[in-house]
Enzyme design. Structure first.
Site, short mmCIF file in Angstrom:
data_model
loop_
_atom_site.label_atom_id
_atom_site.label_comp_id
_atom_site.label_asym_id
_atom_site.label_seq_id
_atom_site.Cartn_x
_atom_site.Cartn_y
_atom_site.Cartn_z
N GLU A 180 0.89 -1.26 0.07
CA GLU A 180 -0.13 0.01 -0.07
C GLU A 180 0.98 1.26 0.13
OE1 GLU A 180 -4.05 -1.42 2.37
OE2 GLU A 180 -2.03 -1.26 3.55
N ILE A 194 -12.18 -10.01 7.29
CA ILE A 194 -13.55 -10.78 7.09
C ILE A 194 -13.87 -11.21 5.70
CG2 ILE A 194 -16.09 -9.88 7.02
CD1 ILE A 194 -14.64 -9.56 9.79
N GLU A 208 -7.34 -1.29 10.47
CA GLU A 208 -6.54 -0.20 10.99
C GLU A 208 -7.25 1.31 11.47
OE1 GLU A 208 -5.66 -1.61 8.13
OE2 GLU A 208 -4.02 -3.19 9.00
N ASP A 215 -11.72 -6.27 -1.97
CA ASP A 215 -12.69 -7.35 -2.26
C ASP A 215 -14.07 -6.94 -1.50
OD1 ASP A 215 -10.77 -7.45 0.33
OD2 ASP A 215 -12.64 -8.07 1.05
N1 ADE Z 1 -8.78 -5.08 4.22
C1 ADE Z 1 -9.28 -5.53 2.72
N2 ADE Z 1 -10.11 -6.43 2.70
C2 ADE Z 1 -10.48 -6.60 4.07
C3 ADE Z 1 -11.28 -7.49 4.63
N3 ADE Z 1 -12.14 -8.45 3.73
N4 ADE Z 1 -11.58 -7.49 6.23
C4 ADE Z 1 -10.52 -6.76 6.60
N5 ADE Z 1 -9.74 -5.95 6.03
C5 ADE Z 1 -9.67 -5.84 4.93
#
Ligand code: ADE
Length: 229
Positions: A12, A152, A173, A196
């Site tokens: 990132e 998640i 974060e 996602d």
């Molecule tokens: N960062 C990017 N995708 C995430 C997810 N599904 N759960 C937690 N942090 C994430």
């Protein structure tokens, strides 16, 4: 002006380091802080490693050690709101720690005594982000970001975050950075591009889109810096 740009993962922050190859660096607490003078800013760039504790340490270090006056978080998130697709951008209007639970004492989920469930982001920085989006013709959503120390990848947990916190995106974060900045009185903006949908396919999608979505977020931060914080 001293501006901190913080991410969680190396992928990132890499777009920024590629843009500013002539940096000096300093190691503190197991993290590297990259220092750059560019465009009238003294930039402090770092990735914290994943999770709320690491992010809080890095944000605190950027503010208390390096004297950051503003902080922008750039990275990726899981989309909860169905309107958020991979590569879309969201800024937080407020953030919560979904994994704080003292409901045994009658408090709502996410609540911390002498604090609150949600920490509000800075209106001026968010307004600047919207102005940049408008000028560049980029769609930028604003919404609630929920943070916790879990990735998640499950439809039931995703729905629980939506139902319980009204969350639009989830990551690991943002709320801790928001807390640090709020308590130390440093204006902050939490910007995320979707990697996602926090569902059963989230791990595969994350791996596929981490780099491209991280770049979308970093490019947007660049445009904010150019516009003038
Ligand atoms: N960062 C990017 N995708 C995430 C997810 N599904 N759960 C937690 N942090 C994430």
């Amino acid at each position: 002006m001293k501006v901190a740009i913080l991410s969680a993962m190396r992928e990132e922050i890499t777009p920024f380091l590629q843009k500013y190859p002539h940096h000096t660096q300093k190691e503190i607490g197991g993290n590297t802080y990259f220092l750059v003078n560019a465009g009238g800013y003294e930039l402090i760039l770092a990735y914290s490693k994943i999770g709320k504790v690491h992010a809080a340490l890095s944000a605190s270090t950027m503010i208390l050690h390096f004297g950051a006056e503003k902080l922008i978080f750039s990275g990726v998130a899981g989309g909860l709101n169905p309107s958020l697709k991979v590569g879309d951008l969201i800024i937080a209007n407020k953030l919560c720690q979904y994994d704080v639970d003292i409901t045994a004492f009658g408090h709502p989920l996410g609540f911390i005594p002498e604090s609150s469930v949600y920490i509000e982001a800075n209106l001026t920085l968010n307004a600047l982000a919207h102005e940049v989006a408008r000028e560049k013709g980029i769609t930028l959503q604003e919404g609630i970001i929920a943070s916790g120390d879990s990735f998640i990848a499950n439809r039931e947990k995703k729905q629980w975050l939506i139902d319980t916190f009204g969350a639009d995106a989830v990551e690991m974060e943002g709320a801790s950075v928001a807390n640090v900045c709020h308590l130390l009185r440093v204006p902050f903006c939490i910007l995320r591009s979707i990697s996602d949908s926090a569902d059963g396919e989230a791990d595969v999608s994350f791996d596929e889109f981490l780099e491209s979505s991280a770049k979308v977020s970093a490019d947007f931060v660049e445009a904010m810096l150019q516009k003038g914080l």
